[in-house]
Enzyme design. Sequence first.
Site, mmCIF file in Angstrom:
data_model
loop_
_atom_site.group_PDB
_atom_site.id
_atom_site.type_symbol
_atom_site.label_atom_id
_atom_site.label_comp_id
_atom_site.label_asym_id
_atom_site.label_seq_id
_atom_site.Cartn_x
_atom_site.Cartn_y
_atom_site.Cartn_z
ATOM 1 N N GLY A 43 0.854 -1.193 0.000
ATOM 2 C CA GLY A 43 0.000 0.000 0.000
ATOM 3 C C GLY A 43 0.881 1.232 0.000
ATOM 4 N N HIS A 44 0.320 2.355 -0.414
ATOM 5 C CA HIS A 44 1.146 3.558 -0.553
ATOM 6 C C HIS A 44 1.598 4.095 0.797
ATOM 7 C CE1 HIS A 44 0.626 3.486 -4.714
ATOM 8 N NE2 HIS A 44 -0.694 3.491 -4.628
ATOM 9 N N THR A 45 2.599 4.945 0.744
ATOM 10 C CA THR A 45 3.054 5.639 1.938
ATOM 11 C C THR A 45 1.849 6.330 2.579
ATOM 12 O OG1 THR A 45 5.085 6.080 0.726
ATOM 13 C CG2 THR A 45 4.760 7.286 2.782
ATOM 14 N N SER A 47 -0.723 4.750 3.946
ATOM 15 C CA SER A 47 -1.972 3.993 3.851
ATOM 16 C C SER A 47 -2.336 3.290 5.156
ATOM 17 C CB SER A 47 -1.875 2.968 2.708
ATOM 18 O OG SER A 47 -0.798 2.097 2.917
ATOM 19 N N LYS A 49 -0.062 0.975 6.874
ATOM 20 C CA LYS A 49 0.594 -0.333 7.023
ATOM 21 C C LYS A 49 1.320 -0.468 8.367
ATOM 22 C CE LYS A 49 3.335 0.240 3.403
ATOM 23 N NZ LYS A 49 3.033 1.589 2.941
ATOM 24 N N SER A 50 2.173 0.518 8.672
ATOM 25 C CA SER A 50 2.968 0.416 9.900
ATOM 26 C C SER A 50 2.081 0.497 11.138
ATOM 27 C CB SER A 50 4.021 1.527 9.961
ATOM 28 O OG SER A 50 4.927 1.385 8.890
ATOM 29 N N GLU A 171 9.328 -3.206 6.254
ATOM 30 C CA GLU A 171 10.269 -2.877 5.174
ATOM 31 C C GLU A 171 11.729 -3.190 5.498
ATOM 32 O OE1 GLU A 171 9.600 0.359 2.548
ATOM 33 O OE2 GLU A 171 8.142 1.212 3.931
#
Lengths: 287, 268
Positions: A43-45, A47, A49-50, A171
């Site tokens: 997913g984009h920066t 979005s 995720k983290s 990442e």
Amino acid sequence: MAISLSKVSFAYEKSRKTGPLYVLKDIDLTIDTEKNDFITIIGHTGSGKSTLVQLFNGLLTPSSGEVNVFNKIISSKKKTKLKEIRKRVGLVFQFPEYQLFEETVLKDVMFGPKNYGLDDIENRAKRALQSVGISEELFNESPFSLSGGQMRRVAIAGILASSPDVLIFDEPTVGLDPKGKKELLDLLEKLNKVDNKTIIFITHDMEVVAKAATRVLVLDNGNISFDGTKDELFRNEKIVSDNSLILPSTIRILKDIKEKLNLDIDIYKYNVNDAYLELERALGGQK
Amino acid sequence: MAIIEVNNLTYRYTKKKYALKDVSFKIERGEFVSIVGHNGSGKSTLGKLLCGLLQTKHGEILIDGIKLSDDTIDEVRQKIGIVFQNPDNQFVGVTVKNDIAFGLENRNIDVDEMEKRIKKYATIVGMDEFLDKNPENLSGGQKQRVAIASVLAMETDILIFDEATSMIDPLGVKEVTNAIKSLKEEKTIIYITHNLDETLMGDRMIVLKNGEIVLDEKIDNAIKQKDILTNSNLEPLEQMELIELVNKNNLNRKEEVEKVLWQSAYQK
């Protein structure tokens, strides 16, 4: 056993003007750890995720909804002991080498199991180091004297030493050269397939998805917009274009050949060898 | 005359280990040269030496005929600009405009000229609509494009990109590489990376391994050197691996397939 989220939303600081700024909205998700999946989250920066993975081990508490980690509930209404959860769900950040702090490599790796009150910590640490390919002559060196790739592996050993069931990586391949990246991926695939660890891996790199993923989650603006296998994902042209995903290189190459040479090819191949065999089949073999 | 000439350049951070060992090459004006290599191969050290951020007495660097030294460093810096890996570490201004203005203000460029350059270079990288925005609220790709505009505004002949795409997401990478490609005509470019697919933007590739040059060739030839690339911890392009397989097995229509594979490699 599972990690499951039900109706989970999360907002970082609430702004008085605009109300809460939601990073995640109404997420329902189950990760069955018996399945030993290698899950990639893309997913984009920005979005979410983290943020999502930090809910998996209680580093963040949901603003609303409930996170259930191996039958322990984390919610804004209830205080839970997080130590047990964190022992079983290990999280490795993007530049894990920054997490190192001890005088020697071995001591650094022993810190986690010691903190969790486990027994036999020295042997645990040694086994963890060996499994990530750090040889014994480095055990008493300062972690800061190692190369970047080695430091990263020591940091991963530090998490492995507590024998978690689930390993989360945010990442982890950023900044590594191609060989370092391949070695790290091979290590994670081994932990997944041989040691039966569930791997959760945040990445922007479609080659990682192509190589290793058994399940893919796509995050879009705080929602899970896709949850399935990589094949289901890449074959779904709408999802691919809606999320402006870049296809893995073997698929892109076969797509080019298919269009330009007007061949009947199944383009969804995930490594060079399979791509070649499909090409050979479509072209009717060798001259 | 070459715009960059490097003769017998050697650099050590510590006594024991060479970061660069006896490196020599020339770059002509207008060339786009990719420098690739493993982590610790010396490629970033080379970038820093070229723009005077590091200095050494071992070997010499000539930029546009000027030998780089304490006395010439200011002059040389007007000819060479560098964009780093992490755009977050390169921001100083509260707006995009401010940020691009920073380097210009330091050089006492007059206000009209400054306005003109800011507008011009923000447009080239496609960020002209963001001039009044706070850089913090931009995506990785947008930030990196602002960083490029800031360096472009200095109007140097030579640009160095040091892993400029390694910390941004795939869409951002596309935005940034498109911006870099559009500069090809006017600038001499040194592009440091370990992604071989990005080297195809350029004309030539230099491979560093443990501080030494192990390959320096035109890109079409360089990209085929599978063994050298693999031994330097790099990953050969899938297209090149397929070309090898197609030829080795003497596949039907192999010439056509090879042609498409080359096109596919260059498309990105």
